[in-house]
Each structure stands twice: as C-alpha cells, then as structure tokens.
Design a protein around this motif. Structure first.
Motif, PDB file in Angstrom:
ATOM      1  N   PRO A 175      -3.817 -31.966  68.665  1.00 23.42           N
ATOM      2  CA  PRO A 175      -5.232 -32.367  68.739  1.00 23.42           C
ATOM      3  C   PRO A 175      -5.467 -33.367  69.859  1.00 23.42           C
ATOM      4  O   PRO A 175      -4.594 -34.171  70.195  1.00 23.42           O
ATOM      5  CB  PRO A 175      -5.487 -33.008  67.365  1.00 23.42           C
ATOM      6  CG  PRO A 175      -4.448 -32.426  66.469  1.00 23.42           C
ATOM      7  CD  PRO A 175      -3.238 -32.225  67.332  1.00 23.42           C
ATOM      8  N   TYR A 179     -11.778 -33.003  72.566  1.00 24.34           N
ATOM      9  CA  TYR A 179     -12.231 -31.799  71.879  1.00 24.34           C
ATOM     10  C   TYR A 179     -12.749 -32.126  70.476  1.00 24.34           C
ATOM     11  O   TYR A 179     -13.751 -31.550  70.027  1.00 24.34           O
ATOM     12  CB  TYR A 179     -11.091 -30.781  71.802  1.00 24.34           C
ATOM     13  CG  TYR A 179     -10.614 -30.320  73.156  1.00 24.34           C
ATOM     14  CD1 TYR A 179     -11.246 -29.273  73.832  1.00 24.34           C
ATOM     15  CD2 TYR A 179      -9.530 -30.929  73.780  1.00 24.34           C
ATOM     16  CE1 TYR A 179     -10.815 -28.852  75.080  1.00 24.34           C
ATOM     17  CE2 TYR A 179      -9.092 -30.528  75.033  1.00 24.34           C
ATOM     18  CZ  TYR A 179      -9.732 -29.487  75.676  1.00 24.34           C
ATOM     19  OH  TYR A 179      -9.321 -29.090  76.923  1.00 24.34           O
ATOM     20  N   ASP A 180     -12.070 -33.036  69.799  1.00 26.97           N
ATOM     21  CA  ASP A 180     -12.523 -33.439  68.463  1.00 26.97           C
ATOM     22  C   ASP A 180     -13.895 -34.095  68.516  1.00 26.97           C
ATOM     23  O   ASP A 180     -14.698 -33.958  67.584  1.00 26.97           O
ATOM     24  CB  ASP A 180     -11.512 -34.406  67.831  1.00 26.97           C
ATOM     25  CG  ASP A 180     -10.205 -33.720  67.462  1.00 26.97           C
ATOM     26  OD1 ASP A 180     -10.200 -32.470  67.378  1.00 26.97           O
ATOM     27  OD2 ASP A 180      -9.191 -34.424  67.263  1.00 26.97           O
ATOM     28  N   SER A 231      -9.842 -27.591  67.796  1.00 28.11           N
ATOM     29  CA  SER A 231     -10.399 -28.700  67.020  1.00 28.11           C
ATOM     30  C   SER A 231     -11.013 -28.113  65.752  1.00 28.11           C
ATOM     31  O   SER A 231     -11.708 -27.090  65.809  1.00 28.11           O
ATOM     32  CB  SER A 231     -11.455 -29.451  67.824  1.00 28.11           C
ATOM     33  OG  SER A 231     -12.002 -30.509  67.062  1.00 28.11           O
ATOM     34  N   HIS A 285     -13.058 -29.678  62.851  1.00 24.86           N
ATOM     35  CA  HIS A 285     -13.782 -30.714  62.113  1.00 24.86           C
ATOM     36  C   HIS A 285     -14.242 -30.160  60.760  1.00 24.86           C
ATOM     37  O   HIS A 285     -14.973 -29.175  60.686  1.00 24.86           O
ATOM     38  CB  HIS A 285     -14.996 -31.167  62.923  1.00 24.86           C
ATOM     39  CG  HIS A 285     -15.829 -32.200  62.232  1.00 24.86           C
ATOM     40  ND1 HIS A 285     -15.467 -33.525  62.167  1.00 24.86           N
ATOM     41  CD2 HIS A 285     -17.009 -32.091  61.550  1.00 24.86           C
ATOM     42  CE1 HIS A 285     -16.388 -34.194  61.495  1.00 24.86           C
ATOM     43  NE2 HIS A 285     -17.330 -33.345  61.113  1.00 24.86           N
TER      44      HIS A 285
END
Length: 404
Positions: free
Chosen positions: A27, A31-32, A61, A63
């Motif tokens: 990660p 991008y997160d 990513s 979420h």
C-alpha cells in the motif's frame, strides 16, 4: 451472472498494465488518499483502485474492504473497462441481469451500488478502475460523477509518474555503472602511466645535471627545460586524475575534526615560501563530516590561490555558518579573481582560464565540485561581497543526521 467479455485489445492492455510494475506492491499513501477522498465525495463505505489482471482484479488501494483481490469473472470492474470513455454505473445490482446473482452481490461485501471510472493510459488502454461501492441502491449526482472521473485521472497520473521514475532509475543505474567503468578505466590508465612518466622525469633531470655544459654549448638547454616542464605537467595531470577518480569511487567515511586545525595543517604542508596567511577567527570548531573530503576541497582551493596569486602575500578568508541541514562556507582570496563568463566553466573537467599558466590542468575545481556533490551540497563562485580583488567560492555540505 454474466461475466464480462474480454476487451478487443486485451493483449495490449495486459502488456500496458505490466509495464507499471505495480501489481502485488505494498500500500502507498498517495493511492489510499484517492480512495478515501472518493469514498467521502460519493458517500459510499467502499472505494477501490482496481487493476484488472488476466484472471483477477487486484486492489492497489481498498478503502473499506479487507479483500486484496477477487476473481475476474466476478468483477464489476471487468465490465467497466469495456466502456473506457465513460463511467460504468450500476444503481441496483439486485435488479441487473448481469449481477443479481453475483456472489459479490448476494454475499460479502454485498455490492448493490457500483460506479467505476476507468483508468485509461496515455495509449488508451483501460487497465482498471477507480470505483465506489455501497450495499444499498444509490445514485450519484453529476458533481459526484465528475469528481470520480477527475480522481481517476489523478490515479493514472500517479501511475505514469511511477513508470517514469522507474525508467529514470534504470537510466541512472546504467549511467552509474558506466561512470564506474570509466572511473576504473581512468584509474588503471593513469596509474599505469605514472611509473613511465616518473622514469622519464628522472632521466631528464639526470641529463640536465650530467650534460649541462653540452646543452649550453649546443643551445639545447631550452629544449630540455621545455621537456622537463611538459613532463612535470604530465605528472601533475596524472596525479589529479587519480585523485578525481578516487573521489568518485571511494566510500565516504564520517568523522569528527576541527576546522582550524585542518586548514592550518593544509597550509603548513603546501606553503613552502611562507606567503599564505589565513584571516579567519571563527573556525576553531568541531564538525562531523568527511575529513578526507574537506582536505581535498580546501587543498585544491588553497593550492589554486597560491599558484595564481599575483601578490606578495596570499591572503585567505574562510567564513563558516550552519543551520539544521547544512554547513556553509565562503572561501576568498586576493588573487586575480575569476571573470563572470567563467563562473560555471571553471568546474568543468579540463577547463582552464585564459590568464592561467601551463601548470593548470583544469581538474582541481572539477574535483572540488564532485566531492561537494557527494557530500550533499553545491558550490559556485561569484564576486566578493566586499568588492575587493580576488576569487570567492561559496559551498555547502549536508549535515548527516546519523553522524551528527
């Protein structure tokens, strides 16, 4: 459930995806941040950056979702990449023939609403999507749809930047290897030349001593002196090339040393005529850096000042300051100075000034710049701030926090 058809450009699309070398990477905050923003704007519990591989969709990513990938046959995103020019929206998957019995809809994570913005490369290949998901029917406003598209473009920009950085790293690696090979070649060549040049120097000196009267009678003394001078220049050139190659290959060793002690030692070793005077009073301090690097920098600067000074005394000034990240130095002498047109050229290999003598090889300041760059700093020359005659060199060296 109806799995998506393969895109017509599937082979090219997969090839483009692999070029980013991003599949199965860890990660990353950039991008997160995009999926978190997408989730907030669209008011959905889940947002994903999904990359559609040959047999799976993998989430760069994820979420609001624990899974890192799913099978491609189940992927809503596999449908989305078939229409790369627009959003792919499913307002209620339970009423859609393609998805009503999809395990991702009937089970965890209960995908009822889906909206995917394609991730289109500059070549036009849809390699995945930025998508938002809800577990209840939903509609996006035009503003939300536009925001999702813009965030998808930002995601592609990150991927393109990643790709360019990888290409630059490859080029840098090649350049580094070529430089190492060149430095090693230069070192071996100059090292092998050192012995025969020293031998010729010795023979010339023998001839000058043992056959002095003969050379005076025949008028050859001038030619012998010319040969001696050229061989002396050659010897100096070889020594400075060896020094330059060492500077670019040897490992940097950090240690504590006193600035004043170091400068006094350098002056003592090169001031055979007792004509160099250092006028600085704030240098009795200890710093931690590459001692040998500082010796080489100041030795080159002071040697140049001594060599080219047109005054009876060589007057040097060294100013020192520091902040949280760097040491800063200003080195001044009372020599003829350097014309502005040469301020950048003097740091180039083999660059010499029009008013210098034949002893100047044009390597010393290139060595100085190379050392300072390796120590995380910069060097430049300018007119003296006090408008006095002479050269003025400004340079910095990074403070290594691990060694400070």
């Amino acid at each position: 459930m109806k799995p998506a058809d393969l895109p017509k450009n599937e082979d090219e699309r997969l090839s483009a995806l692999k070029e980013y070398k991003i599949l199965d990477t860890l990660p990353e905050e950039e991008y997160d941040a995009i999926t978190k923003i997408a989730s907030g704007i669209c008011n959905t519990p889940i947002a994903l950056i999904s990359l559609v591989d040959k047999e799976r969709q993998w989430f760069k990513s994820n979420h609001g979702l624990a899974a890192k990938q799913t099978h491609r046959e189940l992927a809503f995103c596999a449908h989305s990449i078939l229409q790369p020019d627009d959003l792919f929206i499913v307002n209620d998957a339970t009423k859609d023939d393609r998805f009503h019995d999809n395990p991702l809809t009937t089970g965890n994570p209960n995908v009822i609403f889906y909206a995917g913005a394609p991730l289109n490369t500059s070549e036009g290949h849809a390699i995945g999507t930025l998508c938002v998901i809800d577990n209840k029917p939903k509609k996006l406003t035009k503003t939300q749809q536009e925001a999702l598209k813009l965030l998808a473009k930002q995601t592609v920009s990150l991927l393109e930047l990643r790709k360019r950085n990888q290409e630059l790293n490859k080029v840098n690696d090649k350049v580094t290897k070529l430089n190492e090979q060149l430095n090693n070649f230069a070192y071996r060549l100059t090292h092998d030349l050192k012995s025969p040049v020293s031998g010729v120097n010795f023979l010339v000196e023998v001839l000058k001593e043992d056959y002095k009267s003969l050379f005076e009678k025949t008028g050859a003394e001038e030619y012998i002196s010319l040969i001696s001078g050229r061989m002396s220049y050659m010897s100096t050139l070889i020594d400075e090339i060896l020094e330059y190659t060492k500077v670019n290959t040897e490992h940097i060793v950090y240690e504590d040393f006193n600035l004043k002690t170091l400068l006094d030692s350098i002056i003592k070793n090169i001031d055979f005529e007792d004509k160099i005077f250092l006028y600085s009073n704030n240098l009795d301090i200890n710093i931690r850096s590459s001692k040998i690097g500082f010796v080489q920098v100041f030795q080159n600067l002071i040697s140049n000042s001594r060599k080219f000074c047109d005054e009876d005394k060589v007057k040097l000034e060294v100013e020192f300051s520091k902040d949280e990240t760097h040491y800063y130095f200003i080195y001044k002498d009372n020599g003829p100075g350097i014309k502005e047109e040469y301020w950048k050229k003097v740091f180039n290999m083999f660059e010499t000034l029009e008013n210098t003598n034949n002893e100047n090889t044009g390597i010393g300041l290139a060595t100085v710049q190379s050392i300072i760059k390796r120590l995380g700093g910069i060097v430049y020359t300018k007119n003296r701030d006090d408008l006095k005659k002479g050269a003025s060199f400004h340079f910095s060296v990074a403070i290594n926090e691990m060694n400070e």
